[in-house]
Design a protein around this motif. Structure first.
Motif, PDB file in Angstrom:
ATOM      1  N   MET A 178      41.504  24.803  47.967  1.00 26.20           N
ATOM      2  CA  MET A 178      42.822  25.413  48.085  1.00 26.20           C
ATOM      3  C   MET A 178      42.849  26.818  47.484  1.00 26.20           C
ATOM      4  N   ILE A 179      42.211  26.977  46.309  1.00 20.62           N
ATOM      5  CA  ILE A 179      42.170  28.282  45.656  1.00 20.62           C
ATOM      6  C   ILE A 179      41.438  29.288  46.529  1.00 20.62           C
ATOM      7  N   GLU A 180      40.319  28.871  47.122  1.00 26.50           N
ATOM      8  CA  GLU A 180      39.554  29.799  47.965  1.00 26.50           C
ATOM      9  C   GLU A 180      40.347  30.199  49.205  1.00 26.50           C
ATOM     10  N   LEU A 181      41.102  29.242  49.766  1.00 21.37           N
ATOM     11  CA  LEU A 181      41.953  29.575  50.902  1.00 21.37           C
ATOM     12  C   LEU A 181      43.022  30.590  50.510  1.00 21.37           C
ATOM     13  N   ALA A 182      43.590  30.399  49.317  1.00 21.18           N
ATOM     14  CA  ALA A 182      44.605  31.337  48.843  1.00 21.18           C
ATOM     15  C   ALA A 182      44.010  32.719  48.620  1.00 21.18           C
ATOM     16  N   ARG A 183      42.807  32.762  48.074  1.00 17.40           N
ATOM     17  CA  ARG A 183      42.143  34.043  47.866  1.00 17.40           C
ATOM     18  C   ARG A 183      41.885  34.738  49.195  1.00 17.40           C
ATOM     19  N   ALA A 184      41.419  33.980  50.151  1.00 13.43           N
ATOM     20  CA  ALA A 184      41.129  34.559  51.458  1.00 13.43           C
ATOM     21  C   ALA A 184      42.400  35.092  52.105  1.00 13.43           C
ATOM     22  N   ALA A 185      43.499  34.341  51.980  1.00 17.64           N
ATOM     23  CA  ALA A 185      44.765  34.797  52.548  1.00 17.64           C
ATOM     24  C   ALA A 185      45.252  36.056  51.847  1.00 17.64           C
ATOM     25  N   ALA A 186      45.067  36.106  50.516  1.00 17.48           N
ATOM     26  CA  ALA A 186      45.530  37.266  49.761  1.00 17.48           C
ATOM     27  C   ALA A 186      44.795  38.529  50.171  1.00 17.48           C
ATOM     28  N   ARG A 187      43.529  38.400  50.543  1.00 14.80           N
ATOM     29  CA  ARG A 187      42.749  39.583  50.927  1.00 14.80           C
ATOM     30  C   ARG A 187      43.289  40.245  52.194  1.00 14.80           C
ATOM     31  N   PHE A 188      43.975  39.440  53.034  1.00 14.04           N
ATOM     32  CA  PHE A 188      44.564  40.012  54.241  1.00 14.04           C
ATOM     33  C   PHE A 188      45.878  40.727  53.937  1.00 14.04           C
ATOM     34  N   VAL A 189      46.508  40.378  52.811  1.00 10.94           N
ATOM     35  CA  VAL A 189      47.821  40.911  52.478  1.00 10.94           C
ATOM     36  C   VAL A 189      47.741  42.019  51.434  1.00 10.94           C
ATOM     37  N   LEU A 190      46.926  41.821  50.398  1.00 14.64           N
ATOM     38  CA  LEU A 190      46.849  42.759  49.288  1.00 14.64           C
ATOM     39  C   LEU A 190      45.556  43.565  49.358  1.00 14.64           C
ATOM     40  N   PRO A 191      45.544  44.752  48.772  1.00 14.05           N
ATOM     41  CA  PRO A 191      44.315  45.554  48.779  1.00 14.05           C
ATOM     42  C   PRO A 191      43.188  44.856  48.033  1.00 14.05           C
ATOM     43  N   SER A 192      41.953  45.071  48.477  1.00 12.68           N
ATOM     44  CA  SER A 192      40.808  44.493  47.773  1.00 12.68           C
ATOM     45  C   SER A 192      40.263  45.445  46.718  1.00 12.68           C
ATOM     46  N   ILE A 193      40.614  46.744  46.806  1.00 11.28           N
ATOM     47  CA  ILE A 193      40.232  47.733  45.803  1.00 11.28           C
ATOM     48  C   ILE A 193      41.486  48.149  45.046  1.00 11.28           C
ATOM     49  N   CYS A 194      41.362  48.244  43.741  1.00  8.80           N
ATOM     50  CA  CYS A 194      42.502  48.526  42.867  1.00  8.80           C
ATOM     51  C   CYS A 194      43.247  49.787  43.304  1.00  8.80           C
ATOM     52  N   LEU A 195      44.562  49.681  43.423  1.00 12.70           N
ATOM     53  CA  LEU A 195      45.392  50.811  43.805  1.00 12.70           C
ATOM     54  C   LEU A 195      45.470  51.871  42.712  1.00 12.70           C
ATOM     55  N   ALA A 196      45.183  51.484  41.470  1.00  9.56           N
ATOM     56  CA  ALA A 196      45.316  52.418  40.357  1.00  9.56           C
ATOM     57  C   ALA A 196      44.041  53.218  40.123  1.00  9.56           C
ATOM     58  N   CYS A 197      42.922  52.523  39.920  1.00 11.97           N
ATOM     59  CA  CYS A 197      41.675  53.237  39.609  1.00 11.97           C
ATOM     60  C   CYS A 197      40.870  53.600  40.850  1.00 11.97           C
ATOM     61  N   ARG A 198      41.125  52.929  41.980  1.00 10.80           N
ATOM     62  CA  ARG A 198      40.415  53.183  43.239  1.00 10.80           C
ATOM     63  C   ARG A 198      38.914  52.898  43.146  1.00 10.80           C
ATOM     64  N   ARG A 199      38.519  52.108  42.169  1.00 13.24           N
ATOM     65  CA  ARG A 199      37.090  51.826  41.980  1.00 13.24           C
ATOM     66  C   ARG A 199      36.802  50.330  41.928  1.00 13.24           C
ATOM     67  N   ARG A 200      37.521  49.631  41.082  1.00 12.37           N
ATOM     68  CA  ARG A 200      37.202  48.228  40.831  1.00 12.37           C
ATOM     69  C   ARG A 200      37.873  47.311  41.858  1.00 12.37           C
ATOM     70  N   PRO A 201      37.226  46.199  42.186  1.00 15.09           N
ATOM     71  CA  PRO A 201      37.841  45.245  43.119  1.00 15.09           C
ATOM     72  C   PRO A 201      38.960  44.464  42.440  1.00 15.09           C
ATOM     73  N   VAL A 202      39.896  44.008  43.248  1.00 14.62           N
ATOM     74  CA  VAL A 202      40.952  43.125  42.756  1.00 14.62           C
ATOM     75  C   VAL A 202      40.580  41.725  43.190  1.00 14.62           C
ATOM     76  N   ASP A 203      40.048  40.936  42.275  1.00 13.93           N
ATOM     77  CA  ASP A 203      39.511  39.630  42.652  1.00 13.93           C
ATOM     78  C   ASP A 203      40.288  38.475  42.046  1.00 13.93           C
TER      79      ASP A 203
END
Length: 242
Positions: free
Chosen positions: A1-26
């Protein structure tokens, strides 16, 4: 369930941090900003005006800035969670200008965690014109005020204040003209509570908060506290706030 939620979130939220533009948001529920940027939010300056939260020169041993001494505002206190620099600045810019309205609940959480709650019967937002709200798709101060109200268990009154005319963006106006820029730009709708919490995303000169508080005071409010996520000082650079 957690992995499904993570996968869904990647389609909605950015995968790279909006603030630093370097680190992933995992991590879930971090709203497009990485843990490092949230954890590195700067602490407020040690010496600040007890009224408007403006940073003070420590060597002068003052409790209020010169402006609040000479021209006390109608609000009782302005409080900001963070100074406008570092990761706070980048998070705020993403929230305001990159369509990241989903950052609102997390920013509100930082505000309620860092600022002692005042006595208040309702929460209001510094308003925008309807045209500005339509152009952006949301109003950052309103998103924050609604989220703050939920966290404090205090009702948010969405249109307690309305903006009745367009103004120049405050960050583009010379400091000495900012009060005139927003004068008579706001109107109170209905009768406000006696104790009110007014929420905005950032305070720069404080002119907008002063004008809104004055209108609320004239309409019957007796205790007005202003909350902002970030407080810019005279030493900060503001041109990047369109």
């Amino acid at each position: 369930m957690i992995e499904l939620a993570r996968a869904a979130a990647r389609f909605v939220l950015p995968s790279i941090c909006l603030a630093c533009r370097r680190r992933p948001v995992d991590e879930l529920f971090r709203g497009g900003v990485c843990r490092t940027c949230w954890d590195s939010l700067p602490d407020p300056d040690a010496e600040r005006c007890e009224c408007c939260d403006e940073a003070l020169p420590g060597a002068l041993a003052l409790t209020r800035c010169g402006r609040c001494l000479l021209d006390p505002p109608d609000f009782d206190r302005l409080c900001a969670a963070v100074p406008y620099r570092g990761s706070a600045r980048q998070i705020l810019l993403a929230f305001k200008f990159q369509g990241a309205d989903y950052l609102g609940p997390r920013i509100a959480a930082e505000m309620t965690h860092r600022i002692p709650p005042p006595p208040c019967a309702e929460v209001a937002a510094v308003p925008a014109t309807r045209r500005a709200r339509r152009a952006r798709g949301y109003h950052p101060a309103e998103v924050l005020a609604a989220a703050v109200g939920r966290r404090l268990g205090v009702p948010f009154v969405g249109e307690r204040l309305t903006k009745v005319r367009d103004t120049e963006v405050q960050s583009r106006v010379a400091a000495g003209h900012r009060a005139a820029n927003v004068r008579r730009a706001f109107r109170v709708e209905g009768r406000p509570a006696k104790e009110i919490l007014l929420v905005d995303d950032v305070a720069t000169s404080g002119a907008t908060a002063r004008e809104c508080a004055g209108r609320l005071r004239q309409a019957g409010a007796r205790a007005i506290t202003v909350w902002c996520f970030a407080r810019a000082s005279r030493a900060d650079s503001w041109p990047d706030m369109p």
